[in-house]
Design a protein around this motif. Structure first.
Motif, PDB file in Angstrom:
ATOM      1  N   ASP A 150       0.836  -1.198   0.000  1.00 36.66           N
ATOM      2  CA  ASP A 150       0.000   0.000   0.000  1.00 36.66           C
ATOM      3  C   ASP A 150       0.875   1.254   0.000  1.00 36.66           C
ATOM      4  OD1 ASP A 150      -1.910   1.935   0.277  1.00 36.66           O
ATOM      5  OD2 ASP A 150      -2.762   1.167   2.150  1.00 36.66           O
ATOM      6  N   SER A 193       2.821   3.412   7.881  1.00 35.23           N
ATOM      7  CA  SER A 193       3.548   2.388   8.637  1.00 35.23           C
ATOM      8  C   SER A 193       4.483   1.593   7.731  1.00 35.23           C
ATOM      9  CB  SER A 193       2.570   1.449   9.352  1.00 35.23           C
ATOM     10  OG  SER A 193       1.771   0.751   8.414  1.00 35.23           O
ATOM     11  N   ASN A 194       4.135   1.453   6.457  1.00 36.10           N
ATOM     12  CA  ASN A 194       5.033   0.783   5.507  1.00 36.10           C
ATOM     13  C   ASN A 194       6.329   1.567   5.330  1.00 36.10           C
ATOM     14  OD1 ASN A 194       3.355  -1.381   4.968  1.00 36.10           O
ATOM     15  ND2 ASN A 194       2.354  -0.387   3.226  1.00 36.10           N
ATOM     16  N   ASP A 232       0.061   3.851   3.087  1.00 37.08           N
ATOM     17  CA  ASP A 232       0.191   3.447   4.493  1.00 37.08           C
ATOM     18  C   ASP A 232       1.520   3.948   5.049  1.00 37.08           C
ATOM     19  OD1 ASP A 232       0.167   2.286   6.959  1.00 37.08           O
ATOM     20  OD2 ASP A 232      -0.258   0.250   6.252  1.00 37.08           O
TER      21      ASP A 232
END
Length: 286
Positions: free
Chosen positions: A210, A215-216, A213
């Motif tokens: 993604d 957090s990635n 995102d």
């Protein structure tokens, strides 16, 4: 820029092969120089440099041909008069990178030819190739692909680190710390290009990670550090293996160094004295 897993993996393999080779070659060269067995570059050293240049040029030329002449490639067409637009700039991006590595390989070969090019020109050409690579990744338009941009920004860190080392080696030749750091930057480029392929174009199919995102982004930054930690472990292991190999060769041959390129054995005398050349046995001696 569009990223395929196979293309990213092949480019990563190129850097990883060179990094692994240097992680063994440079420690061995340092140990030999420290032991006084290689005070000056010999014929074997020159041949290795020439071979490296030829391999680099071959891979770069192959990369140019693949980027240009695959069925979906531009086939050397940069601008379309019909549409009045550029033709698929992504292959041209990589073609430009390969072109400068091709020039670097040719300079490596010519630097150790009878032309006697200035010492350090080979490292300067490598630094220029890395600078061009980093420059093209820096100023590419990634659009809204935040994760793609972040992945290549981390790659640029490894690229510019290697370029800085190669540039310093123009003036500080055979410096083991610079050589080791440059080796680590090539290994990091190789492993991270593989990581980019897995993130953006998984080999098992399906969409990539993604892009929106956050957090990635945080995880992959941490993952980049893990890659480098693993590379440092590889460098330590290869350096230890090189030391063991060097010591085992010394135990095997004692005070005799085998010079394969000269076809003779060199017996080391006391410090400060020249070695005695021992010719190989011939059929007439038997």
């Amino acid at each position: 820029m569009p990223t395929s897993f196979l293309g990213s993996a092949l480019r990563g393999t190129f850097f990883f092969i060179f990094g692994l080779w240097w992680s063994v070659r440079y420690p061995l060269k340092y140990l030999r120089r420290k032991a006084g067995a290689e005070s000056q570059p010999g014929h074997g050293t020159h041949r290795v440099e020439v071979l490296e240049g030829m391999v680099k040029a071959f891979f770069a030329l192959a990369g140019i041909l693949v980027e240009q002449f695959v069925p979906t490639g531009p086939h050397l067409q940069l601008y379309s008069p019909k549409t009045h637009s550029w033709v698929d700039l992504a292959p041209w991006h990589y073609t430009t990178i390969y072109l400068f590595f091709l020039l670097s390989g040719l300079v490596d070969v010519l630097s150790h030819s009878p032309l006697k090019l200035p010492l350090g020109l080979d490292r300067l050409s490598l630094a220029l190739a890395l600078l061009v690579e980093g420059l093209l990744f820096c100023f590419h338009d990634y659009g809204d692909a935040v994760l793609d941009h972040h992945l290549h920004s981390l790659l640029v860190v490894a690229i510019f680190a290697g370029a800085l080392c190669a540039l310093l080696e123009v003036f500080l030749r055979d410096h083991i710390i610079l050589e080791t750091f440059r080796t680590s930057s090539f290994l990091l480029q190789g492993s991270w290009l593989w990581q980019i392929g897995f993130v953006l174009s998984p080999p098992w199919g399906g969409p990539g990670w993604d892009q929106t995102d956050s957090s990635n982004v945080a995880f992959l930054t941490m993952c980049f550090c893990w890659h480098y930690a693993g590379i440092l472990a590889v460098l330590a292991a290869n350096s230890a293996a090189s030391r063991c190999c060097n010591e085992s060769c010394q135990l095997k041959f004692g005070d005799i160094d085998v010079e394969l390129d000269c076809g003779v054995c060199l017996r080391r005398g006391p410090k400060g004295s020249d070695g005695a050349l021992l010719p190989e046995s011939t059929l007439d001696d038997k």
